[in-house]
Design an enzyme around this catalytic site. Structure first.
Site, PDB file in Angstrom:
ATOM      1  N   HIS A  68       0.888  -1.189  -0.212  1.00 11.11           N
ATOM      2  CA  HIS A  68      -0.057   0.007   0.129  1.00 11.11           C
ATOM      3  C   HIS A  68       0.817   1.219  -0.010  1.00 11.11           C
ATOM      4  O   HIS A  68       0.546   2.293   0.254  1.00 11.11           O
ATOM      5  CB  HIS A  68      -0.895   0.137   1.182  1.00 11.11           C
ATOM      6  CG  HIS A  68      -1.461  -1.367   1.741  1.00 11.11           C
ATOM      7  ND1 HIS A  68      -1.076  -2.283   2.541  1.00 11.11           N
ATOM      8  CD2 HIS A  68      -2.825  -1.961   1.211  1.00 11.11           C
ATOM      9  CE1 HIS A  68      -1.853  -3.184   2.526  1.00 11.11           C
ATOM     10  NE2 HIS A  68      -2.896  -3.106   1.791  1.00 11.11           N
TER      11      HIS A  68
ATOM     12  N   ASP B 191      -4.035   8.247   2.746  1.00  5.37           N
ATOM     13  CA  ASP B 191      -4.244   8.145   1.474  1.00  5.37           C
ATOM     14  C   ASP B 191      -5.508   9.120   1.388  1.00  5.37           C
ATOM     15  O   ASP B 191      -6.167   9.167   0.274  1.00  5.37           O
ATOM     16  CB  ASP B 191      -4.703   6.775   0.918  1.00  5.37           C
ATOM     17  CG  ASP B 191      -5.781   6.069   1.967  1.00  5.37           C
ATOM     18  OD1 ASP B 191      -6.220   6.637   3.046  1.00  5.37           O
ATOM     19  OD2 ASP B 191      -6.128   4.922   1.962  1.00  5.37           O
TER      20      ASP B 191
ATOM     21  N   GLY C 148     -14.252   8.829   5.273  1.00  2.00           N
ATOM     22  CA  GLY C 148     -14.966   7.845   6.037  1.00  2.00           C
ATOM     23  C   GLY C 148     -15.591   8.246   7.272  1.00  2.00           C
ATOM     24  O   GLY C 148     -16.499   7.598   7.586  1.00  2.00           O
TER      25      GLY C 148
ATOM     26  N   SER D 119     -10.232   3.585  10.909  1.00  7.67           N
ATOM     27  CA  SER D 119     -10.960   4.551  11.789  1.00  7.67           C
ATOM     28  C   SER D 119     -12.329   4.222  11.974  1.00  7.67           C
ATOM     29  O   SER D 119     -12.889   4.522  12.870  1.00  7.67           O
ATOM     30  CB  SER D 119     -10.903   5.923  11.159  1.00  7.67           C
ATOM     31  OG  SER D 119     -11.612   5.972   9.858  1.00  7.67           O
TER      32      SER D 119
ATOM     33  N   ASP E 283      -1.960  14.225  13.328  1.00  5.77           N
ATOM     34  CA  ASP E 283      -2.845  13.000  12.789  1.00  5.77           C
ATOM     35  C   ASP E 283      -4.075  13.094  12.502  1.00  5.77           C
ATOM     36  O   ASP E 283      -4.966  13.566  13.536  1.00  5.77           O
ATOM     37  CB  ASP E 283      -2.535  11.648  13.908  1.00  5.77           C
ATOM     38  CG  ASP E 283      -3.259  10.513  13.699  1.00  5.77           C
ATOM     39  OD1 ASP E 283      -3.089  10.023  12.542  1.00  5.77           O
ATOM     40  OD2 ASP E 283      -4.207  10.406  14.376  1.00  5.77           O
TER      41      ASP E 283
END
Lengths: 566, 566
Positions: free
Chosen positions: B217, B391, B397, B438, B549
């Protein structure tokens, strides 16, 4: 873009060798191709396929019980040589005759065609079926003039199954032709592909656009269009392919083919919409396939192929097969074949020759020396000219071919060969080593020229002129090019005509050749048209405007160099 | 770069659906994955594999007799949700227990782990085996901490064969662990990959360079090096993988895997050298494979995997199997399975609840509303922050998960659910709809928080604080993150501590929450380190320097928004 490579010049053969090591259960490597490693019943018709490399799994991946008996592999995107085709065929001949299957490209038509003539002369029953499925490459009434693309796979599958079922060669040929006649493909490309060792792609597609109907070597398509969502792309592919649906046709073998850099996930997304739209059009999908079956190195794009089935075609489409990339149904017994030593080309042996003819052969060897010099000097320039319209390897191929021909004629001279045999050997070596269309043309040209000579007399001036005419005739007949097609013929025909005229006017061979070489050069330069032809809209074709044909230019260079030497 | 797409948000599920239509003989589509379409003997151990999408043929292409019984598929490069894993498992449970196999990634460990706990609670015997073959990702003494890459294929092949042979679950688990312990891979990447719908690649490799040990990835590798010829690349791969050769090991299953945009021709060229060098090192190659088995969209690159065989592993490696992408040996009877209706997740039903608890549930629904608002506003900004190190889909999300949770809690409230059940339902919906790490974390966070509540009493201030601590504990235990790992924990732990302290100091819940949300925000911002950590040399990691983050930031945004609402 290709990143894993040792020597770009041997990339294709190294890939084939690696493939053969992985799939030793299926194939055995011979020079220029692979043949089935498993036992084949005596008398079975052989289905032998091939073409340039860079299209994996086409064509080596198709070899195995139920499909192909052998595959011939040229250099990347270049036809295999006549010698390679003949050699592979001799290694996969089981006495039932051979169906030679390949996509309809000039170089393949020439090399497979000349090989077929040679094999027939050896008593092998050879039939040729070219695949012509790309609807974008010629109109519906010219189906047999179309290019072959992913239809190769479905046509060869049917041919292989028909042969495996035990049909005689007439029937295998008939079924294969029927399969081709009922096969239609249409493709789009999103991006170009890059030859091993090259730093730039062979062609590009503008960002955000797709090229409709682009060929698998970057040949011009119909037009460019904006990239559309998957559902609309499916509609475009389905509607285009269904345009030529035969009356009453309902059941179809369907192939959604990825060109190399279009991923399986994308093909599956597209497939959902393709399947729905085909079903909505009343098509019954029979064992459809989605994946990479005919690729173009790392080209982005895909194509849709439909083969309309009748009862017979459906039976062969569904028949079991077992190849490195495609298995269907029950497996086959995979008893290894008992191999005889490779039926390699025999080293040329030469008949008796007179001293005068041997002296002429030495003179011809000197001319080959001159050709090597001029082609070595011009290699880069010829490549540059070729790159405007092709893949830029013309200079390399000519240099390679001339070197091989020079080595062969020197060997022949050393073996005491006469002029006819020595020049024929030079032609064969050129074709085998250079590969591609120009290699086949030059091999043919030298061999045909030699047929005006003899091994028991010296070469006379009249023989030279007669040989030129014979060479021209064969190149036009087997190569299929006419004046104005922007090929070597555009320079060779005026050269021969001028040579003949000048001799009739009483000039010496030296003077006549000199005059003809000037005509030849002018004709070569005139192959650079000032306006685009054929209504092509692709950037590739646009770039060729105003540039001469590399094949015509190299002929003119050679003619002039020889003039200076005579 | 992906060119064929309808809606990027549904790309993965559309690809899976298209795959299922092509391969209906092998698989049946269920929500979140595919299960075998062919009959399976009652009592057989199920081998169920999975992970994010974008790795085709991993993992759906492995489903069929002799290999996997089902595959779970998340979004592109994102773990499937806990609910999806559990659902697919329930559809492929034949009573013999389940081996859950997946590559060792945080999101997968979390989601498959939580699903396994749920399934065990339902009486299913579930074992987890993570694949950890990438030698570049951790040193030899930490084999089980390594990532899983192409080793997935060989380990799952062995696991599937062991299960098919009729072994009981203890033995299938033992054999699978043994296979993983003896499997070593090393890969290189020449270029990045692009997510469907994105215009820029997820990461890039400098021109002319290759990234050694880069993850599938785009996770950091060991270092960059100049691209070398195929022979030298083979040497690098072989020598690296052989470093951990067990004493006396000689026979090996070998896989040369293409990452997606490296063509078969290139792999075959490389294979010639790899095979020779392995043989020179005294390795006996047992049925090696060359091709695309675990890909990363259109990433350029390849990896070499060696699984050292003993008698038992060799038997299972060579055992027949029949899947969409991989067939070996004799074929299986492919009788279609008789399907019961999908064992889908039951629609949640709610037990009796008191009026006071229902009132609290309504209040919690209001808080979810607030969360939806703040996350919708912040979606783009969260995506931008995430893109520095990940990404870039964090905002998307979170918005998707919060929406699903809000819808679920509203439905629960309308059904008369109490506070505990309503918030648990919200958590489950979040995890199922948002997917990825997440999504799993937030689903767990809400569900664990709800365990401090009850359906027969109102939610008290002390319950809220206790719930926060329970949520923190579970997130840390199951998510495996510690303070300083630059995750949501870095903000959540200070938040909970501050909330508890403020309450002990006698502040009201509103005041305490307000104070804790400020602490939380400061901690989230402080996740932006000023210097690179872990000695990472990849451009991807460099770009993350100085950026907080995204998970911590979104938590702080939510905490502040709730503070303003209390």
């Amino acid at each position: 873009m290709t990143k894993i490579v040792d020597d770009p010049e041997t990339f294709a053969s190294a890939a084939l060798a690696g493939f053969s090591r992985v799939y030793g259960r299926y194939v055995r490597l011979v020079k220029g191709g692979v043949v089935r490693a498993t036992a084949v019943p005596r008398g079975k018709v052989s289905v032998i396929v091939g073409g340039g490399s860079g299209h994996y799994p086409a064509f080596a991946g198709y070899v195995g019980p139920g499909m192909a008996d052998a595959a011939v592999a040229g250099e990347i995107f270049a036809s295999p040589s006549t010698a390679a085709v003949a050699r592979v065929c001799r290694n996969a001949d089981y006495g039932g005759g051979i169906i030679l299957g390949f996509g309809n490209y000039a170089g393949d038509v020439l090399n497979f065609g000349v090989a077929a003539e040679r094999l027939r002369a050896e008593g092998i029953n050879v039939r040729i079926v070219t695949v012509t499925d790309d609807v974008a490459s010629a109109p519906a009434d010219s189906h047999l003039q179309r290019r072959g693309i992913a239809g190769d796979f479905v046509v060869f599958k049917v041919a292989g199954a028909a042969a495996e079922s035990g049909l005689a060669i007439d029937d295998v040929e008939r079924v294969t032709r029927l399969a081709n006649a009922r096969t239609f493909s249409f493709g789009v490309a999103f991006g170009g592909c890059t030859l091993p060792g090259a730093t730039e792609p062979l062609f590009t597609v503008p960002k955000g656009m797709m090229a409709l109907g682009l060929g698998i070597h970057g040949e011009p398509g119909i037009r460019d269009a904006r990239i559309v969502p998957a559902g609309e792309l499916a509609k475009l592919l389905v509607e285009t392919v269904l345009t030529e649906r035969p009356a009453g046709a309902r059941r179809a073998a369907v192939l959604l083919n990825g060109l190399g850099a279009t991923k399986y996930e994308e093909l599956f997304v597209l497939w959902g919409a393709v399947e729905s739209q085909l079903q909505a059009a009343g098509v019954d999908l029979i064992a459809p396939e989605v994946g990479e079956y005919v690729t173009s190195l790392d080209m982005q794009g895909c194509s849709l192929t439909v083969m309309w089935l009748d009862e017979e075609l459906e039976r062969y489409w569904l028949a079991p097969c077992d190849t490195p990339v495609f298995r269907r149904g029950e497996t086959f017994a995979t008893e290894p074949a008992a191999f005889k030593a490779d039926a390699d080309d025999e080293a040329p042996t030469f008949g008796p020759a007179s001293g005068a003819s041997r002296e002429s052969a030495r003179c011809l060897a000197g001319i080959l020396d001159t050709m090597v010099s001029v082609l070595s000097e011009a290699e880069a320039e010829l490549g540059r000219i070729d790159a405007f319209a092709g893949d830029g390897d013309h200079g390399q191929g000519m240099r390679r071919g001339a070197n091989a021909a020079r080595d062969a004629i020197n060997q022949a001279v050393a073996s005491g060969a006469g002029a006819k045999s020595a020049l024929a050997a030079a032609g064969d070596a050129w074709a085998d080593r250079a590969g591609g269309t120009s290699g086949a043309i030059w091999g043919l040209l030298l061999r045909s020229w030699s047929s005006a000579f003899a091994d028991d007399t010296a070469v006379g001036d009249a023989d030279v002129v007669r040989g030129a005419r014979l060479a021209l005739d064969d190149v036009m007949r087997l190569g299929g090019a006419r004046l104005g097609d922007k090929t070597l013929v555009d320079a060779f025909l005026p050269f021969v005509a001028a040579l003949e005229t000048a001799r009739k006017d009483g000039l010496s061979l030296k003077e006549a050749w000199h005059k003809a070489s000037i005509t030849c050069d002018e004709a070569a330069q005139a192959t650079a048209p000032l306006t685009p032809r054929l209504g092509r809209a692709r950037p590739l074709a646009e770039r060729s405007i105003g540039h001469p044909d590399a094949g015509a230019v190299s002929l003119a260079l050679i003619a002039k160099a020889i003039a200076a030497r005579l």
